[in-house]
Every structure is written in C-alpha cells, then in structure tokens.
Motif scaffolding. Sequence first.
Motif, PDB file in Angstrom:
ATOM      1  N   UNK A 180    -112.279 -20.256 -76.684  1.00  0.00           N
ATOM      2  CA  UNK A 180    -111.172 -20.795 -75.914  1.00  0.00           C
ATOM      3  C   UNK A 180    -111.073 -20.091 -74.550  1.00  0.00           C
ATOM      4  N   UNK A 181    -111.564 -18.860 -74.504  1.00  0.00           N
ATOM      5  CA  UNK A 181    -111.599 -18.142 -73.227  1.00  0.00           C
ATOM      6  C   UNK A 181    -112.440 -18.914 -72.216  1.00  0.00           C
ATOM      7  N   UNK A 182    -113.600 -19.368 -72.680  1.00  0.00           N
ATOM      8  CA  UNK A 182    -114.495 -20.122 -71.795  1.00  0.00           C
ATOM      9  C   UNK A 182    -113.841 -21.441 -71.397  1.00  0.00           C
ATOM     10  N   UNK A 183    -113.231 -22.087 -72.371  1.00  0.00           N
ATOM     11  CA  UNK A 183    -112.548 -23.346 -72.075  1.00  0.00           C
ATOM     12  C   UNK A 183    -111.458 -23.114 -71.044  1.00  0.00           C
ATOM     13  N   UNK A 210    -101.754 -13.998 -72.344  1.00  0.00           N
ATOM     14  CA  UNK A 210    -103.147 -14.042 -71.867  1.00  0.00           C
ATOM     15  C   UNK A 210    -103.326 -15.059 -70.754  1.00  0.00           C
ATOM     16  N   UNK A 211    -102.760 -16.218 -70.974  1.00  0.00           N
ATOM     17  CA  UNK A 211    -102.882 -17.304 -70.015  1.00  0.00           C
ATOM     18  C   UNK A 211    -102.227 -16.929 -68.692  1.00  0.00           C
ATOM     19  N   UNK A 212    -101.035 -16.333 -68.785  1.00  0.00           N
ATOM     20  CA  UNK A 212    -100.339 -15.913 -67.559  1.00  0.00           C
ATOM     21  C   UNK A 212    -101.150 -14.865 -66.812  1.00  0.00           C
ATOM     22  N   UNK A 213    -101.750 -13.919 -67.571  1.00  0.00           N
ATOM     23  CA  UNK A 213    -102.565 -12.880 -66.949  1.00  0.00           C
ATOM     24  C   UNK A 213    -103.780 -13.492 -66.268  1.00  0.00           C
ATOM     25  N   UNK A 214    -104.425 -14.447 -66.962  1.00  0.00           N
ATOM     26  CA  UNK A 214    -105.601 -15.092 -66.383  1.00  0.00           C
ATOM     27  C   UNK A 214    -105.247 -15.827 -65.097  1.00  0.00           C
ATOM     28  N   UNK A 215    -104.117 -16.525 -65.106  1.00  0.00           N
ATOM     29  CA  UNK A 215    -103.678 -17.247 -63.914  1.00  0.00           C
ATOM     30  C   UNK A 215    -103.398 -16.285 -62.768  1.00  0.00           C
ATOM     31  N   UNK A 216    -102.764 -15.182 -63.113  1.00  0.00           N
ATOM     32  CA  UNK A 216    -102.408 -14.183 -62.106  1.00  0.00           C
ATOM     33  C   UNK A 216    -103.670 -13.579 -61.498  1.00  0.00           C
ATOM     34  N   UNK A 217    -104.620 -13.192 -62.376  1.00  0.00           N
ATOM     35  CA  UNK A 217    -105.877 -12.613 -61.909  1.00  0.00           C
ATOM     36  C   UNK A 217    -106.633 -13.575 -61.000  1.00  0.00           C
TER      37      UNK A 217
END
Length: 320
Positions: A180-183, A210-217
Amino acid sequence: VTRSVDSAQSLIERVRAGHVPSIARMISRIESGSDGVVEQVAELYRLGGDARIVGITGPPGAGKSTLLTSLVRELRARNKTVGIIAIDPSSPFSGGSILGDRIRMGELYHDPDVYIRSMATRGALGGLTRATTDAVAVLDAAGKDVVLVETVGVGQDEVDIVRACHTTVVVSAPGMGDDVQAVKAGILEIADIHVVNKADRPDANRTIRELKTMLKDAGELSTGGWKIPVLATVAEDGKGVDELVDALERHYDHLVASGEMEERERTMAAHRLKTIIQNVALDRIEDPSIGPDFDDAVEDVRLRKRAPFTVALDLLEGSV
Ligand SMILES: Nc1nc2c(ncn2[C@@H]2O[C@H](COP(=O)(O)OP(=O)(O)OP(=O)(O)O)[C@@H](O)[C@H]2O)c(=O)[nH]1
Ligand SMILES: [Mg+2]
C-alpha cells in the motif's frame, strides 16, 4: 429515415429528462457503437457541462463501492441527483465483484434519481475508454448533479481519472500491507481529498498519521491554496460521509473561486482529444482498407528493413 431521426431525437429528449431506461439504452448504444451514436453523443455533449464529476479511486478492497453507496445516500439526503460509472475491474489485481456491488448498492437501483452503470475497463491503449467518458457525458446531459466514477487505483487509471474528473478522491484502508506504500506513493499527488476508510479498525489512526506524514514530506498538504484533507470514514455505517460531502462541496467552491476550474476543464478536454486521436489513428492504421498494410509494416520493422519511427510516420500519413 425520417422516422429513425425522430426516434433518435426523442431518445435524446428522454435522456435529457433523466428517463432511466433511455439513459441505459443510450449507454448501450455507445458500448456497441450503434449507427448514429456519434451524432447523438455529440448533441448530448453540447447540452451537458453542468455536472460535477468526481473520481473515486484506491487499491482493491479499500471499500470504494461501499463508500460510494453511503456517499450517494448522503448526496440524496441533500437533494442531489447522482450518476455512477463503476469501471468493471477486469484486472487480475482486483477482487471487484459486480454481483457484490449490486447487492451492496441494491437500494439505490430503486431510486429514479440515481443511475448506476458498470462498464468494462480499458481500451486498447489502457486507461479509461472512450465509451466510459461518453457515458459520463450522457449522465451529465441527463441532468445528474454529481457523476461519480469508480476505478481501481492500479496503474494508468490513476492518472487517467484525474484527467477526466473535477475532483479526485483517493480511498485507502488500514492494514493493507507494505504494498500500500507503493500504491500511496503513486496516488499521493492525484488526490484532492484523501479518505482513510474502515476507520472502525484499530490501526486506522496509524494509517491516517502515515498518510499525513507522507503528504507533508512530499510538500503536498496544500496545493494552489487547497489544503488536501485526510478524512476518516466507516463506509459500512456512513460515519464520516457527511464530512466527505462537505469536503467535496468545499473543493468545488475552491475550484470556482480560484479559477482552477477552467484549468481543469481545459486539461479534461485536451486529454479527451488526445485519447480519441490516438485511438482513431490506431484504428485507421490497423484497417487494411484505409492505409498501407499494417502487417507488412510490422514485418519490415521485424526484419529491420526500415526503422520503426519511419514506418510509423508512413502509416500515419497513409491513413489520412
Ligand atoms: N470494517 C470495515 N469494512 C468495510 C468498510 N467499508 C467496506 N468494508 C468491507 O471491505 C470489503 C471491500 O469493500 P468494497 O466496497 O467492495 O471495496 P472496493 O474498494 O470497492 O473493492 P474493489 O472494487 O474490489 O476494488 C467488503 O467486504 C466491505 O464490506 C468499513 O468502513 N469498515
Ligand atoms: Mg468496488
């Protein structure tokens, strides 16, 4: 001839009036490429343009169809008429089941202001087919306030849906494993709204974080003045769905107020044109009655008599 023109005209009028069997017939005519359908779609296309087109995508099993059902219920509570095109996932990645969807969405089939249609996925070149986008145009011309397009978010469809919709909602769910990380990485940038469904699961909060962190990064918590929300829903009992409809309305208002709506509609028009041009060119090239023989051209390239690029240009010129 006069009679068939008359009946074609009245079919368009009935579609415009939202008559369910006529909408169904029109989309079937599109799917089977019936005589005169190009002109009918052209007329419907000119008459449309008022619907909000919302794409719903995400990995298989995230709960897109269930969420769609709750979403429609909420939209109906707000007096919106709704059309749904569910892209039938014939891909091996998906467990998508039309039968399951029918049972899930059963109640919606009885509402004359809701129209649901499943359509086969992918044209020869992948992505959304011309039939699918034409069907969206039919629902738009039929006066649906909102048209929802569900696709399974694997591969090209993800990018395609953005180019066919005003707003894209990406649905994920907790506990879907490492892949799901790749997705997520692939669909992070296409979401106007993120939904983490199955929020009743204990690990949902972690997924949201996790999703919020990914978006932020990725620097994508906000684009063009729009702050991408990460919403939690329980599609099965409708929890969080009113917030999702609020977010859809806010996004629409944002598109209009910021002028981005025009930009998106330009992208949608350009993408449709490009897709049609590709399809038509390929159809013509492969049609031996129009241009040079495609199989001969393939042999020339295989035997390295001529280069692929040269042959391709010759085929294109020979096909017009
Ligand atoms: N616990 C829980 N299960 C859910 C929720 N929403 C959906 N499900 C279940 O998740 C499974 C998949 O739901 P679907 O709605 O078919 O998912 P989908 O994303 O449309 O699946 P595909 O079309 O196959 O990609 C079903 O068994 C649903 O009952 C939820 O909010 N909580
Ligand atoms: Mg589904």
